[in-house]
Design an enzyme around this catalytic site. Structure first.
Site, PDB file in Angstrom:
ATOM      1  N   HIS A 108       0.830  -1.181  -0.068  1.00  0.00           N
ATOM      2  CA  HIS A 108       0.005   0.090  -0.020  1.00  0.00           C
ATOM      3  C   HIS A 108       0.927   1.202  -0.217  1.00  0.00           C
ATOM      4  O   HIS A 108       1.906   1.138   0.229  1.00  0.00           O
ATOM      5  CB  HIS A 108      -0.887  -0.089   1.307  1.00  0.00           C
ATOM      6  CG  HIS A 108      -0.247   0.282   2.815  1.00  0.00           C
ATOM      7  ND1 HIS A 108       0.495  -0.896   3.134  1.00  0.00           N
ATOM      8  CD2 HIS A 108       0.192   1.236   3.141  1.00  0.00           C
ATOM      9  CE1 HIS A 108       1.038  -0.565   4.220  1.00  0.00           C
ATOM     10  NE2 HIS A 108       0.959   0.661   4.490  1.00  0.00           N
ATOM     11  N   ASP A 110       0.752   4.993   1.894  1.00  0.00           N
ATOM     12  CA  ASP A 110      -0.231   5.286   3.281  1.00  0.00           C
ATOM     13  C   ASP A 110      -1.343   6.371   2.991  1.00  0.00           C
ATOM     14  O   ASP A 110      -1.157   7.317   2.210  1.00  0.00           O
ATOM     15  CB  ASP A 110       0.835   6.006   4.338  1.00  0.00           C
ATOM     16  CG  ASP A 110       1.785   4.812   4.870  1.00  0.00           C
ATOM     17  OD1 ASP A 110       1.331   3.627   4.834  1.00  0.00           O
ATOM     18  OD2 ASP A 110       2.804   5.115   5.196  1.00  0.00           O
ATOM     19  N   HIS A 266       4.664   0.203   0.046  1.00  0.00           N
ATOM     20  CA  HIS A 266       5.542  -0.588   1.018  1.00  0.00           C
ATOM     21  C   HIS A 266       4.897  -1.705   1.595  1.00  0.00           C
ATOM     22  O   HIS A 266       3.424  -1.854   1.416  1.00  0.00           O
ATOM     23  CB  HIS A 266       5.961   0.411   2.073  1.00  0.00           C
ATOM     24  CG  HIS A 266       5.071   1.236   2.864  1.00  0.00           C
ATOM     25  ND1 HIS A 266       4.525   2.260   2.263  1.00  0.00           N
ATOM     26  CD2 HIS A 266       4.528   0.929   3.982  1.00  0.00           C
ATOM     27  CE1 HIS A 266       3.775   2.841   3.222  1.00  0.00           C
ATOM     28  NE2 HIS A 266       3.749   1.888   4.233  1.00  0.00           N
ATOM     29  N   ARG A 281       5.592   6.635  14.599  1.00  0.00           N
ATOM     30  CA  ARG A 281       5.377   7.126  13.330  1.00  0.00           C
ATOM     31  C   ARG A 281       4.792   8.294  12.905  1.00  0.00           C
ATOM     32  O   ARG A 281       3.837   8.737  13.789  1.00  0.00           O
ATOM     33  CB  ARG A 281       4.526   6.021  12.419  1.00  0.00           C
ATOM     34  CG  ARG A 281       4.366   5.991  10.870  1.00  0.00           C
ATOM     35  CD  ARG A 281       3.215   5.162  10.377  1.00  0.00           C
ATOM     36  NE  ARG A 281       2.104   5.942  10.018  1.00  0.00           N
ATOM     37  CZ  ARG A 281       1.244   5.402   9.246  1.00  0.00           C
ATOM     38  NH1 ARG A 281       1.360   4.367   8.504  1.00  0.00           N
ATOM     39  NH2 ARG A 281       0.252   5.922   8.970  1.00  0.00           N
TER      40      ARG A 281
HETATM   41 FE   LIG Z   1       1.900   1.935   5.690  1.00  0.00          FE
END
Ligand SMILES: [Fe+2]
Length: 290
Positions: A108, A110, A266, A281
């Site tokens: 995917h 993000d 990724h 993150r």
């Molecule tokens: Fe991701």
């Protein structure tokens, strides 16, 4: 094998992968604000290599947030409960005894279902398991460039349909999962909404075109029948994920990774059952894809 890039960086060192996709940046301290020149060089290296790693950067959450904001304003992160006191930081934590599938285990880009998906994602490693847990990246620009001119022309006018539904929707993967998960996922009807983006998007900084579809979030192609969309997307997913377009990122502790969601996909590999993995993150806001 890494090699020093030929590009004339003056304040940082950049060692790129042989393909040019992925690079390691050293010679700077991200715990403190960067000079204007260093920040400009980091941004140039990021534009050139799409996925950049900064090893040996022991960042606090405040420092991670500060560096993120040097790159750009925070993006919006739906469907996952952020860290207490840090509304723009997600903790990606998987306990040693956790049985639920590791987070991010599907190709995917993000939040591609957002009207303006994040330009960057930054991921900082706190605890890295001794086995597994690599992150794979796909170079969607080079994959696009490898297509025939006829295929490129056929894809040019297409709008891809994106939705978070398969993951975060009321009938999605997380809604149906039975194993306990440390991360607090918020399943929502909101996730079932759909919107379209150009199937081929143009990078606002480099001007390169890239395929902008993924198996997790792309659910169709506007104006094509479902079987037609399935055939085209199936071909593109197979094409994108060939070895020649992949960079495999191996983590070390206290490493910051920053990737460009506008030209990459990724995939988070598992393989570390029995070991803790802990990351933090953030995202940087992006533009509406064109
Ligand atoms: Fe991701």
């Amino acid at each position: 094998m890494l090699k020093e890039a030929d590009s004339p960086y003056r304040t940082i060192r950049v060692a790129a992968q042989p393909t040019g996709f992925g690079a390691e940046i050293t010679g700077l301290d991200l715990t403190r604000p960067l000079s204007k020149d260093a920040l400009a060089e980091v941004k140039a290296a990021w534009a050139a290599h799409a996925v950049v790693a900064f090893p040996d950067q022991p960042l606090t959450l405040d420092q991670l947030e500060a560096f993120t904001q040097e790159v750009g304003p925070f993006g919006e992160d739906p469907f996952i409960k952020p860290m207490p006191g840090h509304p723009n930081v997600l903790e990606l934590r998987r306990e040693p005894d956790e049985k639920a599938t590791n987070f991010g285990a599907g190709w995917h880009s993000d939040w591609s279902f957002q009207a303006a998906p994040p330009a960057a994602t930054l991921l900082h490693s706190e605890v890295v398991p001794p086995v597994g847990g690599d992150t794979l990246f796909c170079d969607c620009a080079r994959a696009y460039e490898a297509l025939s001119p006829v295929m490129q022309a056929m894809l040019a006018p297409l709008q891809a349909v994106h939705s978070a539904g398969r993951a975060y929707g009321t009938k999605g993967v997380f809604a149906r999962e039975t194993e306990a998960r440390t991360m607090q996922i918020i399943v929502s009807e909101e996730a079932d909404r759909q919107l379209t983006h150009p199937l081929v998007r143009t990078h606002p900084v480099t001007g390169r075109k890239a395929l902008f579809v993924s198996p997790v979030y792309t659910v169709g192609v506007e104006d094509l029948t479902p079987p037609e969309a399935k055939a085209i997307l199936g071909f593109l997913f197979q094409h994108l994920t060939q070895d020649e377009f992949i960079y495999r990122h191996r983590w070390r502790e206290q490493m910051l990774l920053m990737w460009d969601n506008r030209c990459t996909m990724h995939f988070a590999e598992g393989g570390y059952d029995g070991h803790l993995r802990l990351m933090h993150r953030t995202t940087v806001a992006g533009d509406t894809p064109v």
